[in-house]
Motif scaffolding. Structure first.
Motif, PDB file in Angstrom:
ATOM      1  N   ALA A   1      18.285   0.176   9.363  1.00 38.69           N
ATOM      2  CA  ALA A   1      19.084  -0.005   8.521  1.00 38.69           C
ATOM      3  C   ALA A   1      18.414   0.070   7.368  1.00 38.69           C
ATOM      4  CB  ALA A   1      19.844  -1.510   8.927  1.00 38.69           C
ATOM      5  N   GLN A   2      18.706   0.520   6.239  1.00 38.80           N
ATOM      6  CA  GLN A   2      18.000   0.528   4.928  1.00 38.80           C
ATOM      7  C   GLN A   2      17.026   0.127   4.291  1.00 38.80           C
ATOM      8  OE1 GLN A   2      19.421  -0.123   1.105  1.00 38.80           O
ATOM      9  NE2 GLN A   2      17.373   0.164   0.752  1.00 38.80           N
ATOM     10  N   SER A   3      17.759  -1.435   4.150  1.00 37.77           N
ATOM     11  CA  SER A   3      17.192  -2.888   4.458  1.00 37.77           C
ATOM     12  C   SER A   3      16.046  -3.199   5.259  1.00 37.77           C
ATOM     13  CB  SER A   3      17.895  -3.906   4.143  1.00 37.77           C
ATOM     14  OG  SER A   3      18.136  -4.255   5.281  1.00 37.77           O
ATOM     15  N   THR A   4      15.971  -3.041   6.119  1.00 42.59           N
ATOM     16  CA  THR A   4      14.823  -2.619   7.299  1.00 42.59           C
ATOM     17  C   THR A   4      13.629  -1.403   6.539  1.00 42.59           C
ATOM     18  OG1 THR A   4      16.327  -3.461   9.112  1.00 42.59           O
ATOM     19  CG2 THR A   4      14.013  -2.663   9.909  1.00 42.59           C
ATOM     20  N   MET A   5      13.987  -0.833   6.500  1.00 39.30           N
ATOM     21  CA  MET A   5      13.092   0.354   6.502  1.00 39.30           C
ATOM     22  C   MET A   5      12.349  -0.065   5.008  1.00 39.30           C
ATOM     23  SD  MET A   5      11.156   3.306   7.525  1.00 39.30           S
ATOM     24  CE  MET A   5      12.372   3.070   7.998  1.00 39.30           C
ATOM     25  N   SER A   6      13.725  -0.717   4.141  1.00 40.43           N
ATOM     26  CA  SER A   6      13.203  -0.403   2.422  1.00 40.43           C
ATOM     27  C   SER A   6      11.218  -1.946   2.703  1.00 40.43           C
ATOM     28  CB  SER A   6      14.216  -1.411   2.180  1.00 40.43           C
ATOM     29  OG  SER A   6      13.485  -1.675   0.657  1.00 40.43           O
ATOM     30  N   HIS A   7      11.324  -2.773   4.231  1.00 40.07           N
ATOM     31  CA  HIS A   7      11.231  -4.148   4.117  1.00 40.07           C
ATOM     32  C   HIS A   7       9.530  -3.489   4.509  1.00 40.07           C
ATOM     33  CE1 HIS A   7       9.988  -6.990   7.050  1.00 40.07           C
ATOM     34  NE2 HIS A   7       9.530  -7.808   6.186  1.00 40.07           N
ATOM     35  N   HIS A   8       9.719  -2.431   5.919  1.00 45.50           N
ATOM     36  CA  HIS A   8       8.500  -2.270   6.357  1.00 45.50           C
ATOM     37  C   HIS A   8       7.033  -1.287   5.239  1.00 45.50           C
ATOM     38  CE1 HIS A   8       8.650  -3.225  10.131  1.00 45.50           C
ATOM     39  NE2 HIS A   8      10.358  -2.347  10.043  1.00 45.50           N
ATOM     40  N   LEU A   9       8.334  -0.715   4.035  1.00 42.39           N
ATOM     41  CA  LEU A   9       7.867   0.097   3.066  1.00 42.39           C
ATOM     42  C   LEU A   9       6.859  -0.192   2.407  1.00 42.39           C
ATOM     43  CD1 LEU A   9       9.904   3.125   3.002  1.00 42.39           C
ATOM     44  CD2 LEU A   9       8.123   3.625   3.507  1.00 42.39           C
ATOM     45  N   LYS A  10       7.770  -1.602   1.884  1.00 43.14           N
ATOM     46  CA  LYS A  10       6.893  -2.986   0.954  1.00 43.14           C
ATOM     47  C   LYS A  10       5.494  -3.291   1.475  1.00 43.14           C
ATOM     48  CE  LYS A  10       8.422  -6.706  -1.855  1.00 43.14           C
ATOM     49  NZ  LYS A  10       9.866  -7.795  -1.780  1.00 43.14           N
ATOM     50  N   GLN A  11       6.031  -3.826   2.863  1.00 42.94           N
ATOM     51  CA  GLN A  11       4.614  -4.021   3.394  1.00 42.94           C
ATOM     52  C   GLN A  11       2.949  -3.044   3.272  1.00 42.94           C
ATOM     53  OE1 GLN A  11       4.581  -7.065   6.930  1.00 42.94           O
ATOM     54  NE2 GLN A  11       7.071  -6.108   7.091  1.00 42.94           N
ATOM     55  N   LEU A  12       3.244  -1.851   3.877  1.00 43.60           N
ATOM     56  CA  LEU A  12       2.425  -0.745   3.773  1.00 43.60           C
ATOM     57  C   LEU A  12       1.949  -0.673   2.322  1.00 43.60           C
ATOM     58  CD1 LEU A  12       4.077   1.632   6.403  1.00 43.60           C
ATOM     59  CD2 LEU A  12       1.984   0.256   5.983  1.00 43.60           C
ATOM     60  N   VAL A  13       2.985  -0.784   1.182  1.00 44.57           N
ATOM     61  CA  VAL A  13       2.520  -0.579  -0.087  1.00 44.57           C
ATOM     62  C   VAL A  13       1.985  -2.033  -0.635  1.00 44.57           C
ATOM     63  CG1 VAL A  13       3.127  -0.434  -2.589  1.00 44.57           C
ATOM     64  CG2 VAL A  13       4.517   0.854  -0.816  1.00 44.57           C
TER      65      VAL A  13
ATOM     66  N   GLN B   1      -8.095  -8.813   3.158  1.00 48.88           N
ATOM     67  CA  GLN B   1      -6.783  -7.847   2.727  1.00 48.88           C
ATOM     68  C   GLN B   1      -7.199  -6.743   4.178  1.00 48.88           C
ATOM     69  OE1 GLN B   1     -10.361  -6.407  -0.704  1.00 48.88           O
ATOM     70  NE2 GLN B   1      -8.212  -5.265  -1.202  1.00 48.88           N
ATOM     71  N   VAL B   2      -8.446  -7.348   4.561  1.00 48.81           N
ATOM     72  CA  VAL B   2      -8.384  -5.825   5.725  1.00 48.81           C
ATOM     73  C   VAL B   2      -8.030  -6.891   7.746  1.00 48.81           C
ATOM     74  CG1 VAL B   2      -9.571  -5.980   8.291  1.00 48.81           C
ATOM     75  CG2 VAL B   2     -11.075  -5.792   6.096  1.00 48.81           C
ATOM     76  N   GLU B   3      -7.300  -8.322   6.495  1.00 49.03           N
ATOM     77  CA  GLU B   3      -6.363  -8.809   7.593  1.00 49.03           C
ATOM     78  C   GLU B   3      -4.773  -8.463   7.390  1.00 49.03           C
ATOM     79  OE1 GLU B   3      -5.689 -12.843   7.535  1.00 49.03           O
ATOM     80  OE2 GLU B   3      -4.058 -13.134   8.174  1.00 49.03           O
ATOM     81  N   LYS B   4      -4.650  -7.752   5.685  1.00 51.24           N
ATOM     82  CA  LYS B   4      -3.264  -7.217   5.290  1.00 51.24           C
ATOM     83  C   LYS B   4      -3.017  -5.885   6.115  1.00 51.24           C
ATOM     84  CE  LYS B   4      -0.383  -8.151   1.783  1.00 51.24           C
ATOM     85  NZ  LYS B   4      -0.149  -9.085   0.173  1.00 51.24           N
ATOM     86  N   ILE B   5      -3.693  -5.381   6.024  1.00 54.58           N
ATOM     87  CA  ILE B   5      -3.974  -3.878   6.290  1.00 54.58           C
ATOM     88  C   ILE B   5      -3.402  -3.877   8.185  1.00 54.58           C
ATOM     89  CG2 ILE B   5      -4.618  -1.928   6.347  1.00 54.58           C
ATOM     90  CD1 ILE B   5      -6.603  -2.316   3.761  1.00 54.58           C
ATOM     91  N   SER B   6      -4.288  -4.330   9.072  1.00 59.26           N
ATOM     92  CA  SER B   6      -4.128  -4.555   9.564  1.00 59.26           C
ATOM     93  C   SER B   6      -2.789  -5.269  10.735  1.00 59.26           C
ATOM     94  CB  SER B   6      -4.752  -5.688  10.897  1.00 59.26           C
ATOM     95  OG  SER B   6      -6.605  -5.688  10.434  1.00 59.26           O
ATOM     96  N   LYS B   7      -2.308  -6.111  10.543  1.00 60.00           N
ATOM     97  CA  LYS B   7      -0.866  -6.625  10.015  1.00 60.00           C
ATOM     98  C   LYS B   7      -0.044  -5.650  10.351  1.00 60.00           C
ATOM     99  CE  LYS B   7      -0.976 -11.105   9.939  1.00 60.00           C
ATOM    100  NZ  LYS B   7      -1.188 -12.567   9.269  1.00 60.00           N
ATOM    101  N   ALA B   8      -0.351  -4.872   8.298  1.00 57.35           N
ATOM    102  CA  ALA B   8       1.144  -4.214   8.699  1.00 57.35           C
ATOM    103  C   ALA B   8       0.535  -3.152   8.891  1.00 57.35           C
ATOM    104  CB  ALA B   8       0.224  -3.585   6.834  1.00 57.35           C
ATOM    105  N   LEU B   9      -0.677  -2.667   9.625  1.00 59.26           N
ATOM    106  CA  LEU B   9      -0.389  -1.207  10.289  1.00 59.26           C
ATOM    107  C   LEU B   9      -0.433  -1.930  11.910  1.00 59.26           C
ATOM    108  CD1 LEU B   9      -3.074   0.688   9.929  1.00 59.26           C
ATOM    109  CD2 LEU B   9      -1.579   1.489   9.261  1.00 59.26           C
ATOM    110  N   GLY B  10       0.404  -2.931  12.472  1.00 59.11           N
ATOM    111  CA  GLY B  10       0.949  -3.661  13.751  1.00 59.11           C
ATOM    112  C   GLY B  10       2.012  -3.642  14.211  1.00 59.11           C
ATOM    113  N   ASP B  11       2.489  -2.429  13.430  1.00 60.76           N
ATOM    114  CA  ASP B  11       3.586  -2.465  14.051  1.00 60.76           C
ATOM    115  C   ASP B  11       4.180  -0.728  14.669  1.00 60.76           C
ATOM    116  OD1 ASP B  11       7.195  -3.530  13.719  1.00 60.76           O
ATOM    117  OD2 ASP B  11       7.643  -1.450  12.450  1.00 60.76           O
ATOM    118  N   PRO B  12       5.086  -0.481  15.558  1.00 58.65           N
ATOM    119  CA  PRO B  12       5.344   0.837  15.822  1.00 58.65           C
ATOM    120  C   PRO B  12       5.847   1.186  14.567  1.00 58.65           C
ATOM    121  CG  PRO B  12       6.837  -0.337  17.102  1.00 58.65           C
ATOM    122  CD  PRO B  12       5.812  -1.191  15.907  1.00 58.65           C
ATOM    123  N   TYR B  13       7.513   1.158  13.938  1.00 54.34           N
ATOM    124  CA  TYR B  13       7.680   1.876  12.944  1.00 54.34           C
ATOM    125  C   TYR B  13       6.910   1.939  11.844  1.00 54.34           C
ATOM    126  CZ  TYR B  13      12.055   0.739  15.068  1.00 54.34           C
ATOM    127  OH  TYR B  13      12.963   1.068  15.449  1.00 54.34           O
TER     128      TYR B  13
END
Lengths: 102, 102
Positions: free
Chosen positions: A55-67, A16-28
DNA sequence: TAAAAACATCGAAATATTTAGATATTTAAA
DNA sequence: TTTAAATATCTAAATATTTCGATGTTTTTA
């Protein structure tokens, strides 16, 4: 006589920590977290999108990773999505990191 | 009369947070951090390497990223490298994350 | 019920990361 | 002073991530 109402304290495993870190490791995604955390209530997906030149699809992808990292909670409301910060996970992650420095 | 010896509290900017998150977003690097944090003193590079089934150059690369994110401090001693956790950065990062959940 | 809005998913290109092997560098030991 | 140990750097392959455009789904509105 005392009564304790003891809510479970979330303990993260290293996957979980790895996944969270990865999710936070992007400027957007980091900016998204910052923006949402500054809101008293919630933030809508399309509001988030408007702030970035992506792009909307890109944003959707980023939000998905955070979720998926459970940093954000998404709630469907009609055709919209409302996002809030998952405090419990943020705190658990924060504790995990703090413990590294001991 | 009081004298305060006020050590600066480290505040991370988002570029640093991103870099730290990225550094922690890998299973090997996370394990390295865990291992080193469990030591009272320090850990040598070759000790770290022995724990993983990775090429020496790969391990060197991972350690470098942790050092560049300032999560680890490397001290050269002869032909060895000693690693310690950078408490200040861990705490600063932990604080940054905790604040997201407010 | 047709159109539009909000979001998700798919496929593909561009880019970044991970990894190992070969080789270089620095320091200690024989 | 030759050799070995500890680590770093370079190159290239394998793999993963980011991004977009096109298209699909669901829900609201006209």
């Amino acid at each position: 006589m005392f009564f304790y109402i003891c809510s479970m304290i979330t303990e993260l495993n290293s996957k979980q920590v790895e996944k969270i870190s990865k999710a936070l490791g992007d400027p957007y995604r980091l900016q998204i977290m910052d923006m949402i955390s500054k809101r008293k209530d919630f933030m809508q997906c399309c509001e988030v999108s408007e702030c970035f030149n992506l792009a909307q699809s890109t944003m959707s992808h980023h939000l998905k990773q955070l979720v998926e990292a459970e940093l954000l909670v998404a709630e469907k409301e009609g055709r919209n999505l409302k996002f809030t910060i998952n405090r419990e996970i943020c705190e658990a992650y924060s504790r995990y990191i703090a413990r590294l420095g001991f």
